[in-house]
Each structure stands twice: as C-alpha cells, then as structure tokens.
Write a protein that holds these residues in place. Structure first.
Motif, mmCIF file in Angstrom:
data_model
loop_
_atom_site.group_PDB
_atom_site.id
_atom_site.type_symbol
_atom_site.label_atom_id
_atom_site.label_comp_id
_atom_site.label_asym_id
_atom_site.label_seq_id
_atom_site.Cartn_x
_atom_site.Cartn_y
_atom_site.Cartn_z
ATOM 1 N N LEU A 3 1.104 -1.421 0.313
ATOM 2 C CA LEU A 3 0.088 0.535 0.221
ATOM 3 C C LEU A 3 1.233 1.381 0.344
ATOM 4 O O LEU A 3 2.139 0.852 0.245
ATOM 5 C CB LEU A 3 -1.346 -0.239 1.465
ATOM 6 C CG LEU A 3 -2.068 -1.250 1.506
ATOM 7 C CD1 LEU A 3 -2.575 -1.146 2.798
ATOM 8 C CD2 LEU A 3 -2.900 -1.048 0.321
ATOM 9 N N GLU A 4 0.701 2.719 -0.974
ATOM 10 C CA GLU A 4 1.094 3.522 -0.447
ATOM 11 C C GLU A 4 1.829 3.757 0.755
ATOM 12 O O GLU A 4 2.791 4.794 1.385
ATOM 13 C CB GLU A 4 0.434 4.574 -0.942
ATOM 14 C CG GLU A 4 1.167 5.731 -1.446
ATOM 15 C CD GLU A 4 -0.468 6.665 -2.387
ATOM 16 O OE1 GLU A 4 -0.171 8.169 -1.942
ATOM 17 O OE2 GLU A 4 -0.664 6.799 -3.061
ATOM 18 N N HIS A 16 -5.772 -4.352 6.403
ATOM 19 C CA HIS A 16 -6.098 -3.609 5.074
ATOM 20 C C HIS A 16 -7.210 -3.942 3.888
ATOM 21 O O HIS A 16 -7.343 -3.057 3.448
ATOM 22 C CB HIS A 16 -4.570 -3.354 4.644
ATOM 23 C CG HIS A 16 -3.998 -2.407 5.156
ATOM 24 N ND1 HIS A 16 -4.426 -0.714 5.574
ATOM 25 C CD2 HIS A 16 -3.016 -2.374 6.730
ATOM 26 C CE1 HIS A 16 -3.195 -0.666 6.678
ATOM 27 N NE2 HIS A 16 -2.955 -1.308 7.293
#
Length: 166
Positions: A40-41, A103
């Motif tokens: 993820l970023e 997430h």
C-alpha cells in the motif's frame, strides 16, 4: 500420512512498520505456490538487509505484486476448507497476516498456528540438522515464501520418519 499445510511470509523487514511482501503455501498434497504482495502507499518501511535475504526489490513488488484484497481472498479460498495453516515464525507471520487482512477489510477464514505444536521432542532434536541437509540435498533457495513453506513441510515429514524409525 497427511501433511500439514504450511504458510510462510517474507516481509519488508522486521519490527515496527514492516509488512508482508510475499506469501507462500505448501499444501497438504505437497504442492506449493507463492504470491508477491503489492505494498500500500502508506507501507513505506524497507530494510535493505531484508532485501538482501529474499532478493525481492520494492520496484518488483510494485510491478508484479497482487493487490492485498486479492491475496487475502486467495488465502481464504485456499485455506477455508483446511481450517488451519502452520508457521515456524508464528509471532511475525501472524502479525503480517493480520495487517494484510485488516487493510483488505476482510477476516481470515482460517487459523494460523505455530508449527511447534505438531512437533514432538524427537522431531525438535532433529529439526535444524534435517532442514540444512534438505536445503543442500534439494538446492532449495531460502527466504522465498513458497520454497520456505515447502522446506518446512519436507523437514516435518523427514523428522517424523527419522523420529519414528527404530
């Protein structure tokens, strides 16, 4: 003999901020597979020492990694009927698995247990030497999730056979 399903995770590093980058399974039938996980970023932690071990670059993960929701679905599809997978690094692997599912906005449809609960004292006494012998014998590339999961499974099997022989 039915083999236990083994799960192994390679990560961006150890400790705070680390995250899963590759998840591998060795199935009860002896087949194995592994998938790279696209970070993820906000997953920015990267330990160059960990990269030296597993040989997977962050750029490769961005190119070839699967989205976390896809990896979580795959794990549930693979493991829901089995119900349980085993890990030799439960503390780390369970943390990374929880992070992945959190997430992905999903719950795991299986439990992760420590491999230790399957091993008797005879197997434990033989474990390290047997694992190293298998690495040399089979030319296994260590620190890749699929191969490590299969190595754990083969080590389990051989230590069972050795511990049970007269």
């Amino acid at each position: 003999m039915t083999l236990p399903t083994l799960l192994d995770i390679e990560a961006s590093g150890f400790g705070r901020g680390s995250y899963p980058i590759e998840i591998g399974l060795a199935r009860a039938d002896g087949s194995c597979c592994a998938f790279l996980v696209q970070p993820l970023e906000e997953w920015v932690h990267w330990d160059p020492k960990a990269e030296l071990l597993h040989g997977i670059s962050r750029a490769r993960l961005m190119r070839e990694g699967l989205p976390i929701a896809q990896v979580a679905r795959w794990l549930n599809d693979e493991l829901s009927s089995v119900g349980v997978a085993y890990s030799d690094s439960w503390g780390y692997d369970n943390t990374w698995l929880s992070l992945l599912f959190h997430h992905a906005g999903m719950l795991p449809a299986f439990r992760l247990e420590t491999l230790r609960i399957l091993l008797d004292d005879g197997q434990l006494a033989l474990w390290h030497a047997t694992r190293e012998a298998l690495v040399n014998e089979l030319g296994i590339h260590r620190h890749r999730a699929g191969e490590d999961a299969r190595l754990l499974q083969l080590t389990y099997l051989r230590t069972r056979e050795l511990a049970d022989s007269p």
